[in-house]
Design an enzyme around this catalytic site. Structure first.
Site, PDB file in Angstrom:
ATOM      1  N   SER A  21     -25.678   0.001  18.398  1.00 51.22           N
ATOM      2  CA  SER A  21     -25.703   1.101  19.384  1.00 51.22           C
ATOM      3  C   SER A  21     -24.355   1.187  20.105  1.00 51.22           C
ATOM      4  CB  SER A  21     -26.856   0.948  20.374  1.00 51.22           C
ATOM      5  OG  SER A  21     -26.611  -0.107  21.261  1.00 51.22           O
ATOM      6  N   ILE A  97     -18.908 -16.643  15.438  1.00 54.62           N
ATOM      7  CA  ILE A  97     -17.841 -17.107  16.332  1.00 54.62           C
ATOM      8  C   ILE A  97     -16.533 -17.144  15.550  1.00 54.62           C
ATOM      9  CG2 ILE A  97     -17.022 -19.071  17.714  1.00 54.62           C
ATOM     10  CD1 ILE A  97     -19.945 -19.575  18.454  1.00 54.62           C
ATOM     11  N   LEU A  98     -15.539 -16.453  16.079  1.00 59.90           N
ATOM     12  CA  LEU A  98     -14.239 -16.396  15.399  1.00 59.90           C
ATOM     13  C   LEU A  98     -13.437 -17.667  15.709  1.00 59.90           C
ATOM     14  CD1 LEU A  98     -13.504 -12.658  16.244  1.00 59.90           C
ATOM     15  CD2 LEU A  98     -14.043 -13.569  13.957  1.00 59.90           C
ATOM     16  N   ASN A 112     -14.769  -8.113  23.887  1.00 65.14           N
ATOM     17  CA  ASN A 112     -16.192  -8.286  23.568  1.00 65.14           C
ATOM     18  C   ASN A 112     -17.033  -7.736  24.705  1.00 65.14           C
ATOM     19  OD1 ASN A 112     -18.555  -9.351  22.269  1.00 65.14           O
ATOM     20  ND2 ASN A 112     -18.511 -11.084  23.690  1.00 65.14           N
ATOM     21  N   HIS A 114     -20.669  -8.413  26.602  1.00 66.05           N
ATOM     22  CA  HIS A 114     -21.694  -9.456  26.703  1.00 66.05           C
ATOM     23  C   HIS A 114     -22.760  -8.997  27.706  1.00 66.05           C
ATOM     24  CE1 HIS A 114     -23.271 -13.509  26.378  1.00 66.05           C
ATOM     25  NE2 HIS A 114     -23.457 -13.478  27.688  1.00 66.05           N
ATOM     26  N   ASP A 150     -17.411 -16.652  25.321  1.00 67.18           N
ATOM     27  CA  ASP A 150     -17.717 -15.791  26.469  1.00 67.18           C
ATOM     28  C   ASP A 150     -16.954 -16.175  27.730  1.00 67.18           C
ATOM     29  OD1 ASP A 150     -19.522 -14.433  24.816  1.00 67.18           O
ATOM     30  OD2 ASP A 150     -21.182 -15.734  25.369  1.00 67.18           O
ATOM     31  N   GLU A 179     -24.095  -0.770  29.234  1.00 65.80           N
ATOM     32  CA  GLU A 179     -23.046  -1.220  28.292  1.00 65.80           C
ATOM     33  C   GLU A 179     -22.324  -0.008  27.699  1.00 65.80           C
ATOM     34  OE1 GLU A 179     -24.181  -4.050  25.253  1.00 65.80           O
ATOM     35  OE2 GLU A 179     -25.582  -5.033  26.589  1.00 65.80           O
TER      36      GLU A 179
HETATM   37  C1  GRF Z   1     -25.459  -5.934  23.107  1.00 67.19           C
HETATM   38  O1  GRF Z   1     -26.381  -6.240  24.096  1.00 67.19           O
HETATM   39  C2  GRF Z   1     -24.150  -6.639  23.343  1.00 67.19           C
HETATM   40  O2  GRF Z   1     -23.860  -6.827  24.699  1.00 67.19           O
HETATM   41  C3  GRF Z   1     -24.384  -7.979  22.697  1.00 67.19           C
HETATM   42  O3  GRF Z   1     -25.140  -7.692  21.549  1.00 67.19           O
HETATM   43  C4  GRF Z   1     -25.878  -6.474  21.742  1.00 67.19           C
HETATM   44  C5  GRF Z   1     -25.513  -5.569  20.613  1.00 67.19           C
HETATM   45  O4  GRF Z   1     -26.254  -4.390  20.619  1.00 67.19           O
HETATM   46  N1  GRF Z   1     -23.153  -8.683  22.446  1.00 67.19           N
HETATM   47  P1  GRF Z   1     -25.893  -3.208  19.610  1.00 67.19           P
HETATM   48  O5  GRF Z   1     -25.912  -3.796  18.219  1.00 67.19           O
HETATM   49  O6  GRF Z   1     -24.557  -2.673  19.990  1.00 67.19           O
HETATM   50  O7  GRF Z   1     -27.002  -2.206  19.806  1.00 67.19           O
END
Ligand code: GRF
Length: 194
Positions: A21, A97-98, A112, A114, A150, A179
């Site tokens: 998403s 994890i990279l 990233n 989170h 993170d 997000e």
């Molecule tokens: C999100 O909650 C993001 O913060 C986390 O993984 C989830 C990914 O969701 N790292 P999507 O695949 O972008 O819907």
């Protein structure tokens, strides 16, 4: 900010593992005239990631690497990034994890998102842990990726209220909505300071 429009937009790759998403949201953002990025490559470790369908629909090239051997997969990815002249990497639900070496090669250019207010709740299952601990707020964070999980410099955060009636699912939905607002804003902020 430099006038990053048209051909000057930053060539960006999004790494995903699942629903995508955030990828969908970033692709939509990148199509806006005032967006400073252009998404030209999607990388996934999971060939079944739903987000890959959206990349395809939008004619964004995608590549899959299984990470059975991280070093081999990362080397292949680095070649692909080079070939596609990628300047910025956005991790969006990427579950691998990279390595330090990979991160060093793109120092300060990997970001990233989170689903917590870092430094709280690093790692997995952030929403259920926040609810179990009876937190009154959670949220999301966009940060620079460093070699510690993170933990890199925070670019932007957004708080989300946790109500008594919230459960893992409702909280996840509320945070995800934020997000999708936060990630594009954080990209603009980061590129303003470059
Ligand atoms: C999100 O909650 C993001 O913060 C986390 O993984 C989830 C990914 O969701 N790292 P999507 O695949 O972008 O819907």
């Amino acid at each position: 900010m430099k006038n990053l429009t048209g051909p000057d937009k930053l060539r960006t790759s999004v790494f995903i593992s699942g629903t995508g998403s955030n990828l969908k949201n970033l692709i939509n953002f990148s199509k806006k005239i005032n967006s400073p990025i252009k998404i030209t490559l999607v990388i996934s470790n999971n060939k079944c990631a739903k987000g890959l369908d959206f990349a395809k629909k939008n004619r964004v090239k995608s590549k899959i690497y299984n990470f059975k051997n991280r070093k081999i997969s990362e080397n292949k990815i680095l070649n692909e990034l080079k070939k596609n002249k990628i300047q910025l990497i956005c991790l969006a639900g990427f579950m691998k994890i990279l390595s330090k070496n990979f991160i060093k090669r793109f120092k300060g250019k990997i970001i990233n998102i989170h689903p917590s207010l870092l430094p709280k709740y690093k790692g997995l299952n952030t929403h259920s842990r926040a609810i179990t601990n009876k937190e009154t707020f959670s949220g999301c964070t966009v940060h620079i990726v460093s070699s510690k999980l993170d933990s890199g410099r925070i670019i932007l955060q957004k708080k989300v209220k946790i109500n008594k009636s919230d459960n893992y699912k409702t909280l996840k939905k509320k945070v995800l909505k934020q997000e999708h607002i936060l990630y594009p804003k954080a990209i603009k902020k980061l590129l303003t300071n470059l």
